[in-house]
Design a protein around this motif. Sequence first.
Motif, short mmCIF file in Angstrom:
data_model
loop_
_atom_site.label_atom_id
_atom_site.label_comp_id
_atom_site.label_asym_id
_atom_site.label_seq_id
_atom_site.Cartn_x
_atom_site.Cartn_y
_atom_site.Cartn_z
N ILE A 270 12.57 9.56 -1.07
CA ILE A 270 12.87 10.78 -0.31
C ILE A 270 13.33 11.89 -1.24
CG2 ILE A 270 14.27 11.78 1.53
CD1 ILE A 270 14.47 8.96 2.74
N ASP A 271 14.23 11.56 -2.18
CA ASP A 271 14.68 12.58 -3.13
C ASP A 271 13.53 13.14 -3.94
OD1 ASP A 271 17.36 12.74 -2.51
OD2 ASP A 271 18.00 11.25 -4.00
N ASP A 272 12.65 12.27 -4.43
CA ASP A 272 11.51 12.72 -5.23
C ASP A 272 10.54 13.56 -4.41
OD1 ASP A 272 12.65 11.38 -7.32
OD2 ASP A 272 11.14 9.79 -7.44
N ALA A 273 10.32 13.18 -3.15
CA ALA A 273 9.42 13.94 -2.28
C ALA A 273 9.98 15.34 -2.02
CB ALA A 273 9.18 13.19 -0.97
N VAL A 274 11.26 15.42 -1.74
CA VAL A 274 11.91 16.71 -1.52
C VAL A 274 11.79 17.58 -2.76
CG1 VAL A 274 14.14 17.85 -1.18
CG2 VAL A 274 13.48 15.95 0.29
N ASP A 275 12.04 17.00 -3.92
CA ASP A 275 11.97 17.76 -5.17
C ASP A 275 10.55 18.29 -5.41
OD1 ASP A 275 13.17 18.56 -7.82
OD2 ASP A 275 11.56 17.25 -8.53
N ALA A 276 9.53 17.46 -5.15
CA ALA A 276 8.15 17.88 -5.38
C ALA A 276 7.77 19.02 -4.44
CB ALA A 276 7.20 16.70 -5.21
N VAL A 277 8.15 18.92 -3.18
CA VAL A 277 7.79 19.95 -2.20
C VAL A 277 8.58 21.23 -2.43
CG1 VAL A 277 7.82 20.55 0.25
CG2 VAL A 277 7.04 18.29 -0.45
N ALA A 278 9.90 21.09 -2.62
CA ALA A 278 10.76 22.27 -2.72
C ALA A 278 10.64 22.99 -4.05
CB ALA A 278 12.22 21.86 -2.48
N ASN A 279 10.45 22.25 -5.13
CA ASN A 279 10.53 22.86 -6.45
C ASN A 279 9.20 22.95 -7.20
OD1 ASN A 279 13.40 23.16 -6.25
ND2 ASN A 279 13.58 20.97 -6.66
N GLU A 280 8.14 22.36 -6.62
CA GLU A 280 6.82 22.48 -7.24
C GLU A 280 5.83 23.16 -6.29
OE1 GLU A 280 5.41 19.05 -9.63
OE2 GLU A 280 7.26 18.06 -8.97
N PHE A 281 5.64 22.58 -5.11
CA PHE A 281 4.63 23.14 -4.21
C PHE A 281 5.02 24.48 -3.62
CE2 PHE A 281 3.57 23.45 0.39
CZ PHE A 281 2.28 23.93 0.24
N PHE A 317 14.11 13.46 5.42
CA PHE A 317 13.36 14.43 4.62
C PHE A 317 13.65 15.84 5.09
CE2 PHE A 317 9.44 16.95 4.03
CZ PHE A 317 9.31 16.89 2.65
N GLU A 318 13.68 16.05 6.40
CA GLU A 318 14.02 17.36 6.96
C GLU A 318 15.41 17.79 6.52
OE1 GLU A 318 13.34 18.77 11.31
OE2 GLU A 318 15.41 18.01 11.23
N LYS A 319 16.36 16.88 6.60
CA LYS A 319 17.75 17.19 6.25
C LYS A 319 17.88 17.58 4.78
CE LYS A 319 22.30 14.92 6.03
NZ LYS A 319 23.02 13.64 6.33
N ARG A 320 17.28 16.77 3.90
CA ARG A 320 17.41 17.04 2.46
C ARG A 320 16.60 18.25 2.02
NH1 ARG A 320 17.43 10.95 -0.29
NH2 ARG A 320 18.65 9.94 1.36
N LEU A 321 15.42 18.46 2.64
CA LEU A 321 14.62 19.63 2.30
C LEU A 321 15.34 20.91 2.73
CD1 LEU A 321 11.96 20.71 1.15
CD2 LEU A 321 10.97 20.49 3.44
N SER A 322 15.98 20.89 3.90
CA SER A 322 16.74 22.06 4.36
C SER A 322 17.88 22.36 3.38
CB SER A 322 17.31 21.81 5.75
OG SER A 322 16.28 21.65 6.71
N ALA A 323 18.56 21.32 2.92
CA ALA A 323 19.66 21.52 1.97
C ALA A 323 19.13 22.06 0.64
CB ALA A 323 20.40 20.20 1.75
#
Length: 353
Positions: A270-281, A317-323
């Motif tokens: 989950i952490d890696d997915a959030v990082d890829a979406v938020a900081n790369e895509f 994922f929603e919670k961590r992506l929002s943060a």
Amino acid sequence: MSDADSTDTTDFDDQDAPTPVGVKLGSTRTVLDLPDERDGRERHSTLTCLATYEDAITGEEKALYGHDAAVEYPDSVRFMLRSGLPENDEGVADAEAFFEAVVDAHDVPADSAVVYAVPTIDNEAGVENLKAVIEGSSVGEAAVRSFPESLCGAIPAYGDGLDAIDEVFVSVNMGSTTLEACAYRRGEQLSPFSTGSVTGNEVDRWIVAAVEEESQGRVHIDRTTAREYKEERADVYDFEPFTDVVQQPGGGSHEFTVDRGVRDPVDRYIDDAVDAVANEFLPELANDHMKPYQLALGRPIAVTGGMACIPGLVEEFEKRLSAELDRDVEVVAPDDPATAAAEGAARIAERLV
């Protein structure tokens, strides 16, 4: 073949038209979405794998497909699309034989309109190989079309019909071989992104290593068992430790408990997915298409793929992506994220016929 439970969806009224079929030939699972006998739809899922063995009487080589192959031959079973696409002539031949076995097992008519989902992978040769497997098969005589997997999977996440095709939104596909993210503007792909470092297959490998570490080196499981632990036991919020038994090399058995061996790999994913979406895509999308970026984040983000089936993963994922983005983000998923791509493809096929 081992099928998942059938699921009714849309109606199919014109019995004289070509049969609309949705296909997801995936790295872990292959899904067919077909009309059923009650004028509805049903989906059939089986593992995308085969195992060869020698006939005990004739000595001839035979092949076993799907769930039975994975269970009976866990050490030699071949998942022919481990990278997401057929990579070479051997992979194409295996995939062709497998796909023919699947469509034959479910009586898919030759006179059908087939729409299949294609992963967003920068591999032109592999995409052509997948095209050869599907379009060279015995089905799809009426029509064969391909659409991006992240688009097909997002369609059921936004409700009935094909409303998503006319919208601007972001879709994230949490698959076995890639994490895909893409914005869509009325069906047009904007800034497609994929990474092979955040995948369901990686989680399986992490579970193998974590179970060995948790048991202080006394237990080594194969990746098929790790995948079963992930699919059957993982739960982000309500995980319960469980016990399993392995046979000792010298005889006897060893009972062990799995706790962090499953929880930690899922949390890391989950952490890696959030990082890829938020900081790369998303930064790339904002840089290339600022207005669609703003519009898309004002709508729910669709999340699909096998990893999204883990209870609580979409919510976390929603919670961590929002943060991570420091703004409220809504995330939605279809009823069955693992079969959503085939369902969306089937809805497109229905529109085509």
